[in-house]
Every structure is written in structure tokens, then in C-alpha cells.
Design a protein around this motif. Structure first.
Motif, PDB file in Angstrom:
ATOM      1  N   LEU A   7      65.981  10.566 -28.946  1.00 41.11           N
ATOM      2  CA  LEU A   7      66.663  10.401 -30.223  1.00 41.11           C
ATOM      3  C   LEU A   7      65.856   9.500 -31.149  1.00 41.11           C
ATOM      4  N   GLY A   8      65.247   8.455 -30.580  1.00 43.24           N
ATOM      5  CA  GLY A   8      64.414   7.573 -31.384  1.00 43.24           C
ATOM      6  C   GLY A   8      63.247   8.300 -32.030  1.00 43.24           C
ATOM      7  N   VAL A   9      62.645   9.241 -31.297  1.00 39.62           N
ATOM      8  CA  VAL A   9      61.536  10.029 -31.854  1.00 39.62           C
ATOM      9  C   VAL A   9      62.029  10.876 -33.019  1.00 39.62           C
ATOM     10  N   PHE A  10      63.162  11.533 -32.848  1.00 37.48           N
ATOM     11  CA  PHE A  10      63.705  12.349 -33.935  1.00 37.48           C
ATOM     12  C   PHE A  10      64.043  11.497 -35.157  1.00 37.48           C
ATOM     13  N   LEU A  11      64.618  10.322 -34.931  1.00 39.04           N
ATOM     14  CA  LEU A  11      65.012   9.464 -36.050  1.00 39.04           C
ATOM     15  C   LEU A  11      63.800   8.877 -36.767  1.00 39.04           C
ATOM     16  N   ALA A  12      62.681   8.735 -36.046  1.00 40.97           N
ATOM     17  CA  ALA A  12      61.447   8.247 -36.669  1.00 40.97           C
ATOM     18  C   ALA A  12      60.747   9.328 -37.480  1.00 40.97           C
ATOM     19  N   HIS A  13      61.111  10.594 -37.224  1.00 45.07           N
ATOM     20  CA  HIS A  13      60.472  11.712 -37.928  1.00 45.07           C
ATOM     21  C   HIS A  13      61.540  12.695 -38.423  1.00 45.07           C
ATOM     22  N   PRO A  14      62.476  12.238 -39.256  1.00 41.63           N
ATOM     23  CA  PRO A  14      63.552  13.129 -39.697  1.00 41.63           C
ATOM     24  C   PRO A  14      63.039  14.245 -40.602  1.00 41.63           C
ATOM     25  N   GLN A  15      63.699  15.386 -40.493  1.00 37.49           N
ATOM     26  CA  GLN A  15      63.421  16.541 -41.357  1.00 37.49           C
ATOM     27  C   GLN A  15      61.969  17.009 -41.244  1.00 37.49           C
ATOM     28  N   ARG A  16      61.402  16.812 -40.050  1.00 39.23           N
ATOM     29  CA  ARG A  16      60.049  17.281 -39.760  1.00 39.23           C
ATOM     30  C   ARG A  16      60.071  18.013 -38.431  1.00 39.23           C
ATOM     31  N   VAL A  17      59.451  19.162 -38.387  1.00 37.92           N
ATOM     32  CA  VAL A  17      59.448  19.967 -37.175  1.00 37.92           C
ATOM     33  C   VAL A  17      58.504  19.323 -36.158  1.00 37.92           C
ATOM     34  N   LEU A  18      59.026  19.105 -34.944  1.00 37.45           N
ATOM     35  CA  LEU A  18      58.235  18.555 -33.854  1.00 37.45           C
ATOM     36  C   LEU A  18      58.153  19.595 -32.747  1.00 37.45           C
ATOM     37  N   SER A  19      56.951  19.902 -32.312  1.00 37.19           N
ATOM     38  CA  SER A  19      56.773  20.890 -31.256  1.00 37.19           C
ATOM     39  C   SER A  19      57.155  20.293 -29.912  1.00 37.19           C
ATOM     40  N   ARG A  20      57.333  21.160 -28.911  1.00 39.94           N
ATOM     41  CA  ARG A  20      57.622  20.684 -27.556  1.00 39.94           C
ATOM     42  C   ARG A  20      56.480  19.810 -27.041  1.00 39.94           C
ATOM     43  N   ASP A  21      55.241  20.179 -27.339  1.00 43.38           N
ATOM     44  CA  ASP A  21      54.094  19.373 -26.896  1.00 43.38           C
ATOM     45  C   ASP A  21      54.135  17.985 -27.527  1.00 43.38           C
ATOM     46  N   GLN A  22      54.459  17.922 -28.823  1.00 43.16           N
ATOM     47  CA  GLN A  22      54.530  16.632 -29.496  1.00 43.16           C
ATOM     48  C   GLN A  22      55.662  15.787 -28.928  1.00 43.16           C
ATOM     49  N   LEU A  23      56.804  16.392 -28.688  1.00 42.73           N
ATOM     50  CA  LEU A  23      57.937  15.667 -28.123  1.00 42.73           C
ATOM     51  C   LEU A  23      57.631  15.184 -26.707  1.00 42.73           C
ATOM     52  N   MET A  24      56.931  15.996 -25.942  1.00 37.38           N
ATOM     53  CA  MET A  24      56.550  15.592 -24.584  1.00 37.38           C
ATOM     54  C   MET A  24      55.603  14.404 -24.628  1.00 37.38           C
ATOM     55  N   GLU A  25      54.628  14.442 -25.519  1.00 34.36           N
ATOM     56  CA  GLU A  25      53.664  13.360 -25.626  1.00 34.36           C
ATOM     57  C   GLU A  25      54.332  12.068 -26.084  1.00 34.36           C
ATOM     58  N   LEU A  26      55.228  12.177 -27.061  1.00 36.20           N
ATOM     59  CA  LEU A  26      55.874  10.998 -27.622  1.00 36.20           C
ATOM     60  C   LEU A  26      56.896  10.375 -26.687  1.00 36.20           C
ATOM     61  N   THR A  27      57.523  11.176 -25.835  1.00 37.72           N
ATOM     62  CA  THR A  27      58.566  10.642 -24.963  1.00 37.72           C
ATOM     63  C   THR A  27      58.082  10.392 -23.540  1.00 37.72           C
ATOM     64  N   GLN A  28      57.072  11.164 -23.078  1.00 43.48           N
ATOM     65  CA  GLN A  28      56.657  11.051 -21.685  1.00 43.48           C
ATOM     66  C   GLN A  28      55.166  10.811 -21.508  1.00 43.48           C
ATOM     67  N   GLY A  29      54.414  10.822 -22.611  1.00 49.49           N
ATOM     68  CA  GLY A  29      52.997  10.508 -22.525  1.00 49.49           C
ATOM     69  C   GLY A  29      52.162  11.555 -21.823  1.00 49.49           C
ATOM     70  N   ARG A  30      52.606  12.797 -21.838  1.00 46.29           N
ATOM     71  CA  ARG A  30      51.822  13.856 -21.210  1.00 46.29           C
ATOM     72  C   ARG A  30      52.072  15.164 -21.946  1.00 46.29           C
ATOM     73  N   GLU A  31      51.229  16.148 -21.652  1.00 45.89           N
ATOM     74  CA  GLU A  31      51.380  17.446 -22.265  1.00 45.89           C
ATOM     75  C   GLU A  31      52.389  18.289 -21.489  1.00 45.89           C
ATOM     76  N   ALA A  32      53.059  19.168 -22.203  1.00 47.15           N
ATOM     77  CA  ALA A  32      54.002  20.071 -21.551  1.00 47.15           C
ATOM     78  C   ALA A  32      53.240  21.251 -20.955  1.00 47.15           C
ATOM     79  N   ASP A  33      53.642  21.684 -19.744  1.00 48.90           N
ATOM     80  CA  ASP A  33      53.058  22.920 -19.249  1.00 48.90           C
ATOM     81  C   ASP A  33      54.028  24.061 -19.548  1.00 48.90           C
TER      82      ASP A  33
END
Length: 253
Positions: free
Chosen positions: A176-202
Motif C-alpha cells: 500500500l505504501g508503494v501505491f500511495l507513493a506513486h498515485p495515479q501511475r501504472v506500476l508493472s508487476r516487475d516494478q511492484l516486486m522490486e519495490l516490495t521484495q527487492g527481486r524480479e518477478a518470474d
């Protein structure tokens, strides 16, 4: 990654472990300060700028869980990454540590090389931003308001429009913190994975989708036609609401 040395605070009551970890991490180019308990940890935090805390769960006096919870409730060190260590391997200890706000969890015994890899991943995650996107300057706000909801960043509470606290897991809070830091901007699954877990999504990893689904449930967002966290087909997810800073005690600023 910054060219400045990252400063790691090691909090463990075992002197041999403190020295071993400090020696190893310093050989990897990190700066280290060691503390034996919560009192020494607090003193070190007053003296130094710290990039990450390696915090042992089993400490004399205040234990690691209490210290982690208090750090997350503090204004100064609420966002300092925490890697928790423990000699106990039960899943419940790991879960409680993460719920208290730890960024990662490593059971003893461990190989120092693994600890170093975890530290690098946590620091990368803490500093990561999606390409060409700058987070809104909301990180220091005590409260974030969106779509009649409030996120108390001091106590890490989500509060619904009626004023009721809705519990969040550590992973849900970070997402939720990631979404609130980037409102009204599309975030890909890879970006969300990197920002929340520090790794790439497979390709088979559905953890981001499951986490978004859980957040929607917390927010009462209709899964078929979500109004707050929307799906952008073939691109990712977007928080559609406007986000404004506020103060839990004094209302919107």
C-alpha cells in the motif's frame, strides 16, 4: 547504489557473532557499528546515520520484537530497514517479526555471505523507484489520505472511512505504501516486486496479484470493478485515488 558506504548497525548480544559479522561486512565494503542490546542500539542511532539494522530477536532487556515495533512507531527511524535474526526457527517467530515491521528474517545459524546478500537486496528495495517515476514527497507525512481512507504511517494502521482500524500485514503495508507513493501511475508487476521484495518477478510468480487482491479486500474494493486499485490490462496496477498528506492528531495539512 550510492558510492557512499552503507552503514549497518549490528545488534546482537553475542560478541563473537557481532565481531564476525562486522569483520565480514566491512570486507564487503560496508561500514559497521555493533551494539549488544537495545540501550546500545538507541545510543548508536543517536550518534550515527544508519542505513540498515541487523537486529537479533533474543536480546537481554527489550527483545528484538519490542525494539522493532518501537522503531517502526518512531518518527526518526520508522523507515530504517530492519533484518531480523533469531536462533529460533519457528514459523510464528518469523511471521510476528515481519508483522512488527521487519523487512526480512534470517534464522541462525547462517552463512555471512547469505546475510550480505539479504542486506544488499533490502537496501536495493528500499531505494528502488520505477524507471522515470519519482515518488511524491509524502514519505515524512504522519498520515496519508486517499478515497476517504487514511494510512497512519506512525503506527502503521489503515483506518476506514468510519474511523475503524483495519489490520495490515507487513507485506500489505509495504504494498500500500508503494501505491500511495506513486498515485495515479501504472506500476508493472516487475516494478511492484522490486519495490516490495527487492527481486524480479518470474513468469509463474503470482504473489503480487495475490497481495493486490488482499489489499482490495482490506479496502472493500470490488474485485470485479475495483475503484481504488485498478488493473491496467497487460501493464499492471494503478492507485486511481488522489493522495494527500495529513496529521493523525491535527487533520489534513
Amino acid at each position: 547504489m550510492s558510492t557512499q558506504q552503507d552503514h549497518i548497525l549490528i545488534v546482537d548480544d553475542d560478541r563473537d557473532i557481532r565481531n564476525l559479522l562486522a569483520d565480514y561486512l566491512e570486507k564487503q565494503g560496508l561500514r559497521c557499528t555493533a551494539a549488544a542490546d537495545g540501550r546500545e542500539m538507541k545510543a548508536a542511532l543517536e550518534r550515527h546515520r544508519v542505513d540498515l539494522i541487523v537486529l537479533d530477536l533474543m536480546l537481554p532487556g527489550e527483545d528484538g520484537l519490542t525494539l522493532c515495533r518501537n522503531l517502526r512507531a518512531s518518527g526518526t527511524h520508522a523507515n530504517t530497514p530492519i533484518l531480523m535474526l533469531t536462533a529460533r526457527g519457528e514459523d510464528m517467530d518469523r511471521i510476528i517479526g515481519l508483522e512488527m515491521g521487519a523487512d526480512d528474517y534470517l534464522p541462525k545459524p547462517f552463512v555471512p555471505r547469505e546475510l550480505y546478500a539479504r542486506i544488499r537486496a533490502i537496501l536495493r528495495r528500499a531505494r528502488a523507484l520505477p524507471p522515470n517515476l519519482d515518488a511524491q514527497p509524502l514519505a515524512q507525512a504522519r498520515e496519508l489520505r486517499f478515497a476517504h481512507w487514511r494510512l497512519d504511517t506512525v503506527n502503521r494502521h489503515l483506518i476506514d472511512p468510519a474511523g475503524t482500524v483495519v489490520p495490515l500485514s507487513g507485506a500489505e503495508y509495504r504494498m500500500l505504501g508503494v501505491f500511495l507513493a506513486h498515485p495515479q501511475r501504472v506500476l508493472s508487476r516487475d516494478q511492484l516486486m522490486e519495490l516490495t521484495q527487492g527481486r524480479e518477478a518470474d513468469v509463474f510468480d503470482r504473489s503480487i496479484d495475490l497481495l493486490v487482491s488482499r489489499l482490495r479486500q482490506r479496502l472493500g474494493d470490488n474485485a470485479r470493478e475495483p475503484a481504488i486499485i485498478k488493473t491496467v490490462r497487460n501493464e499492471g496496477y494503478v492507485l486511481s485515488a488522489e493522495v494527500t498528506p495529513g496529521d493523525p492528531q491535527g487533520g489534513a495539512r
